[in-house]
Design an enzyme around this catalytic site. Structure first.
Site, PDB file in Angstrom:
ATOM      1  N   ARG A 118       0.835  -0.990  -0.063  1.00  0.00           N
ATOM      2  CA  ARG A 118      -0.117  -0.029  -0.019  1.00  0.00           C
ATOM      3  C   ARG A 118       0.856   1.216  -0.069  1.00  0.00           C
ATOM      4  NH1 ARG A 118      -4.258  -0.506   4.570  1.00  0.00           N
ATOM      5  NH2 ARG A 118      -4.779   1.549   3.917  1.00  0.00           N
ATOM      6  N   HIS A 154      -5.371   8.163  11.993  1.00  0.00           N
ATOM      7  CA  HIS A 154      -5.155   6.760  11.928  1.00  0.00           C
ATOM      8  C   HIS A 154      -3.909   6.380  11.480  1.00  0.00           C
ATOM      9  CE1 HIS A 154      -9.854   5.418  11.708  1.00  0.00           C
ATOM     10  NE2 HIS A 154      -9.435   5.820  13.077  1.00  0.00           N
ATOM     11  N   GLY A 207     -16.381  10.940   1.549  1.00  0.00           N
ATOM     12  CA  GLY A 207     -15.814   9.659   1.326  1.00  0.00           C
ATOM     13  C   GLY A 207     -15.698   8.758   2.429  1.00  0.00           C
ATOM     14  N   ASN A 226     -20.659  12.116  -0.806  1.00  0.00           N
ATOM     15  CA  ASN A 226     -20.298  10.765  -0.807  1.00  0.00           C
ATOM     16  C   ASN A 226     -21.068  10.152  -1.945  1.00  0.00           C
ATOM     17  OD1 ASN A 226     -18.709   9.135   0.937  1.00  0.00           O
ATOM     18  ND2 ASN A 226     -20.584   7.830   0.965  1.00  0.00           N
ATOM     19  N   LEU A 227     -20.311   9.008  -2.342  1.00  0.00           N
ATOM     20  CA  LEU A 227     -20.835   8.302  -3.611  1.00  0.00           C
ATOM     21  C   LEU A 227     -22.423   8.079  -3.692  1.00  0.00           C
ATOM     22  CD1 LEU A 227     -19.549   7.694  -6.247  1.00  0.00           C
ATOM     23  CD2 LEU A 227     -19.145   5.392  -5.458  1.00  0.00           C
TER      24      LEU A 227
HETATM   25  C1  BV8 Z   1     -10.572   2.692  19.330  1.00  0.00           C
HETATM   26  C2  BV8 Z   1      -6.051   2.360   9.448  1.00  0.00           C
HETATM   27  C3  BV8 Z   1     -10.212   2.781  21.668  1.00  0.00           C
HETATM   28  C4  BV8 Z   1      -5.541   1.096   9.217  1.00  0.00           C
HETATM   29  C5  BV8 Z   1      -8.376   2.148  10.117  1.00  0.00           C
HETATM   30  C6  BV8 Z   1     -17.071   3.071  19.759  1.00  0.00           C
HETATM   31  C7  BV8 Z   1     -16.368   3.763  20.178  1.00  0.00           C
HETATM   32  C8  BV8 Z   1     -14.853   3.775  20.035  1.00  0.00           C
HETATM   33  C9  BV8 Z   1     -14.331   2.474  19.466  1.00  0.00           C
HETATM   34  C10 BV8 Z   1     -15.337   1.662  18.912  1.00  0.00           C
HETATM   35  C11 BV8 Z   1     -16.578   1.855  19.169  1.00  0.00           C
HETATM   36  N1  BV8 Z   1     -17.258   0.731  18.590  1.00  0.00           N
HETATM   37  C12 BV8 Z   1     -16.298  -0.217  18.257  1.00  0.00           C
HETATM   38  C13 BV8 Z   1     -15.167   0.298  18.401  1.00  0.00           C
HETATM   39  C14 BV8 Z   1     -13.947  -0.385  18.098  1.00  0.00           C
HETATM   40  C15 BV8 Z   1     -13.469  -0.065  16.648  1.00  0.00           C
HETATM   41  C16 BV8 Z   1     -14.622   0.076  15.643  1.00  0.00           C
HETATM   42  O1  BV8 Z   1     -14.973   1.167  15.318  1.00  0.00           O
HETATM   43  N2  BV8 Z   1     -14.918  -1.024  15.128  1.00  0.00           N
HETATM   44  C17 BV8 Z   1     -16.039  -1.056  13.833  1.00  0.00           C
HETATM   45  C18 BV8 Z   1     -15.385  -2.146  12.961  1.00  0.00           C
HETATM   46  C19 BV8 Z   1     -17.316  -1.220  14.692  1.00  0.00           C
HETATM   47  N3  BV8 Z   1     -12.850   1.192  16.521  1.00  0.00           N
HETATM   48  C20 BV8 Z   1     -11.129   1.170  17.047  1.00  0.00           C
HETATM   49  O2  BV8 Z   1     -10.665   0.139  17.117  1.00  0.00           O
HETATM   50  C21 BV8 Z   1     -10.562   2.280  16.903  1.00  0.00           C
HETATM   51  N4  BV8 Z   1     -10.024   2.654  18.099  1.00  0.00           N
HETATM   52  O3  BV8 Z   1     -11.621   2.457  19.659  1.00  0.00           O
HETATM   53  O4  BV8 Z   1      -9.735   3.022  20.331  1.00  0.00           O
HETATM   54  C22 BV8 Z   1     -11.137   3.877  21.971  1.00  0.00           C
HETATM   55  C23 BV8 Z   1     -12.043   3.949  22.886  1.00  0.00           C
HETATM   56  C24 BV8 Z   1     -13.344   4.952  23.027  1.00  0.00           C
HETATM   57  C25 BV8 Z   1     -12.891   6.279  22.336  1.00  0.00           C
HETATM   58  C26 BV8 Z   1     -11.630   6.210  21.524  1.00  0.00           C
HETATM   59  C27 BV8 Z   1     -10.623   5.247  21.218  1.00  0.00           C
HETATM   60  C28 BV8 Z   1      -9.612   2.476  15.789  1.00  0.00           C
HETATM   61  C29 BV8 Z   1     -10.116   2.168  14.504  1.00  0.00           C
HETATM   62  C30 BV8 Z   1      -8.910   2.610  13.254  1.00  0.00           C
HETATM   63  C31 BV8 Z   1      -8.917   1.332  12.418  1.00  0.00           C
HETATM   64  N5  BV8 Z   1      -7.809   1.527  11.395  1.00  0.00           N
HETATM   65  N6  BV8 Z   1      -7.631   2.260   9.210  1.00  0.00           N
HETATM   66  C32 BV8 Z   1      -5.451   0.918   7.612  1.00  0.00           C
HETATM   67  O5  BV8 Z   1      -5.701   2.025   6.796  1.00  0.00           O
HETATM   68  O6  BV8 Z   1      -5.125  -0.033   7.115  1.00  0.00           O
HETATM   69  S1  BV8 Z   1     -10.153   1.992   9.753  1.00  0.00           S
HETATM   70  C33 BV8 Z   1     -10.447   2.212   8.259  1.00  0.00           C
HETATM   71  O7  BV8 Z   1     -11.701   1.868   8.211  1.00  0.00           O
HETATM   72  C34 BV8 Z   1     -10.246   3.603   7.714  1.00  0.00           C
HETATM   73  O8  BV8 Z   1      -9.294   4.210   8.441  1.00  0.00           O
HETATM   74  C35 BV8 Z   1     -11.754   4.246   8.129  1.00  0.00           C
HETATM   75  O9  BV8 Z   1     -11.690   4.619   9.620  1.00  0.00           O
HETATM   76  C36 BV8 Z   1     -12.453   3.134   8.235  1.00  0.00           C
HETATM   77  C37 BV8 Z   1     -13.551   3.131   7.201  1.00  0.00           C
HETATM   78  O10 BV8 Z   1     -13.133   3.432   6.086  1.00  0.00           O
HETATM   79  P1  BV8 Z   1     -13.656   4.487   5.060  1.00  0.00           P
HETATM   80  O11 BV8 Z   1     -12.337   5.533   5.033  1.00  0.00           O
HETATM   81  O12 BV8 Z   1     -15.035   4.917   5.480  1.00  0.00           O
HETATM   82  O13 BV8 Z   1     -13.651   3.686   3.781  1.00  0.00           O
HETATM   83  P2  BV8 Z   1     -14.677   2.465   3.339  1.00  0.00           P
HETATM   84  O14 BV8 Z   1     -14.061   1.708   2.327  1.00  0.00           O
HETATM   85  O15 BV8 Z   1     -15.233   2.260   4.547  1.00  0.00           O
HETATM   86  O16 BV8 Z   1     -15.922   3.538   2.688  1.00  0.00           O
HETATM   87  C38 BV8 Z   1     -15.447   4.404   1.501  1.00  0.00           C
HETATM   88  C39 BV8 Z   1     -16.767   5.236   1.310  1.00  0.00           C
HETATM   89  O17 BV8 Z   1     -16.158   6.136   0.259  1.00  0.00           O
HETATM   90  C40 BV8 Z   1     -17.784   4.698   0.860  1.00  0.00           C
HETATM   91  O18 BV8 Z   1     -18.955   5.270   1.772  1.00  0.00           O
HETATM   92  C41 BV8 Z   1     -18.001   4.871  -0.372  1.00  0.00           C
HETATM   93  O19 BV8 Z   1     -19.446   4.964  -0.864  1.00  0.00           O
HETATM   94  C42 BV8 Z   1     -17.317   6.145  -0.650  1.00  0.00           C
HETATM   95  N7  BV8 Z   1     -16.755   6.575  -2.126  1.00  0.00           N
HETATM   96  C43 BV8 Z   1     -16.201   5.581  -2.866  1.00  0.00           C
HETATM   97  N8  BV8 Z   1     -15.705   6.100  -3.943  1.00  0.00           N
HETATM   98  C44 BV8 Z   1     -15.955   7.430  -3.744  1.00  0.00           C
HETATM   99  C45 BV8 Z   1     -16.720   7.719  -2.612  1.00  0.00           C
HETATM  100  N9  BV8 Z   1     -17.093   8.807  -2.191  1.00  0.00           N
HETATM  101  C46 BV8 Z   1     -16.998   9.809  -3.113  1.00  0.00           C
HETATM  102  N10 BV8 Z   1     -16.534   9.796  -4.262  1.00  0.00           N
HETATM  103  C47 BV8 Z   1     -15.915   8.378  -4.616  1.00  0.00           C
HETATM  104  N11 BV8 Z   1     -15.353   8.500  -5.831  1.00  0.00           N
END
Ligand code: BV8
Length: 238
Positions: A55, A105, A171, A197-198
């Site tokens: 990546r 992140h 996005g 957003n898309l």
């Molecule tokens: C944490 C880096 C403790 C790695 C990533 C509640 C509160 C706090 C935490 C949690 C909670 N519930 C659950 C949790 C735990 C967890 C979590 O959220 N799990 C999910 C699965 C439920 N969270 C964590 O673990 C986080 N840390 O919680 O610490 C804490 C506790 C309390 C308070 C604070 C902290 C850490 C999470 C970080 C993980 N790392 N990335 C890497 O890059 O490899 S996550 C990764 O996925 C991204 O960084 C991003 O955050 C996430 C979502 O990705 P998106 O960017 O949205 O991309 P995606 O593909 O999903 O969507 C793309 C979008 O673009 C779509 O909508 C699409 O329609 C659109 N699109 C596409 N093309 C276009 C477009 N829009 C416009 N134009 C286009 N052309």
């Protein structure tokens, strides 16, 4: 007018960077728990290094798109009134000229030394286990926040979101916290919220203004609107 913009993988999609959850996205080929958790890294560091080395190389070979450039143009006009918070680990915002930027992140272009905590800028592969520039130990990992790890600069982000008048989400699927919760905080404190957003994300609270389309079209158009409104206010003196 204080603006916070939260960006996700969708803003980099048209630059050729795969998103996570779209078809043929990053998570398609891999299990999140294998490549984006500390446990996965512990279990198979070579797999995780290969995932991030690929990546990092890919991100270095693509260019910012019109959406990244529009946000840099907005910062040029409003300066400190704009903060960009990105979930992305690529450096396309920086390369487009954005300076007020938080990588909540982490970044592909940094390594994190698990021995001394140093976070050196890093452009090369890590799979070869190079020595840390600060301590010499061969204990470098990608400086990327994995699931279960604490994102960077949460206090600074939450203060800016709580104080902003406009919150724009670009996005992102709104699938990951705490980033996905910022629209609720901004909305609860009276900000005008916008989604570019898309397709509409499954946001935890509805956006005041949700626009569907590609970031490379929606973001420049939205920036033009903001700058035109700002110019009208300046001319009318209010
Ligand atoms: C944490 C880096 C403790 C790695 C990533 C509640 C509160 C706090 C935490 C949690 C909670 N519930 C659950 C949790 C735990 C967890 C979590 O959220 N799990 C999910 C699965 C439920 N969270 C964590 O673990 C986080 N840390 O919680 O610490 C804490 C506790 C309390 C308070 C604070 C902290 C850490 C999470 C970080 C993980 N790392 N990335 C890497 O890059 O490899 S996550 C990764 O996925 C991204 O960084 C991003 O955050 C996430 C979502 O990705 P998106 O960017 O949205 O991309 P995606 O593909 O999903 O969507 C793309 C979008 O673009 C779509 O909508 C699409 O329609 C659109 N699109 C596409 N093309 C276009 C477009 N829009 C416009 N134009 C286009 N052309």
């Amino acid at each position: 007018m204080r603006i916070v913009v939260l960006t996700g993988a969708g803003i980099s999609a048209e630059s050729g960077v795969p998103t996570f959850r779209d078809a043929d996205g990053l998570w398609e080929g891999h299990l999140v728990e294998d490549v984006a958790t500390p446990e996965g890294f512990e279990r198979d560091p070579d797999l995780v290094h290969a995932f991030y080395d690929a990546r990092r190389r890919a991100a270095a070979s693509v260019q910012p798109n019109a959406a990244h450039r529009a946000l840099a143009r907005l910062e040029g006009a409003v300066g400190e009134d704009l903060l960009v918070v990105t979930q992305n680990v690529d450096d396309l915002h920086e390369r487009a000229g954005t300076g007020n930027l938080v990588h909540m992140h982490g970044e592909l272009r940094r390594a994190l030394c698990t021995s001394c905590g140093a976070r050196p800028v890093w452009e090369d592969d890590l799979a070869t286990r190079p020595p840390c520039p600060a301590c010499g130990e061969r204990m470098l990992r990608p400086d990327v926040v994995w699931f279960g790890e604490m994102p960077y600069e949460l206090d600074r982000i939450e203060q800016a979101v709580a104080a902003c008048e406009v919150f724009v989400s670009i996005g992102t699927s709104g699938a990951v916290y705490p980033a996905a919760g910022y629209v609720a905080l901004a909305s609860a404190l009276g900000a005008h919220t916008v989604e570019l957003n898309l397709e509409p994300s499954d946001a935890v609270v509805p956006f005041d203004d949700a626009r569907s389309g590609r970031a490379s079209e929606l973001v420049p158009a939205w920036v033009d609107e903001i700058l035109e409104a700002r110019e009208r206010r300046r001319v009318s003196g209010c």
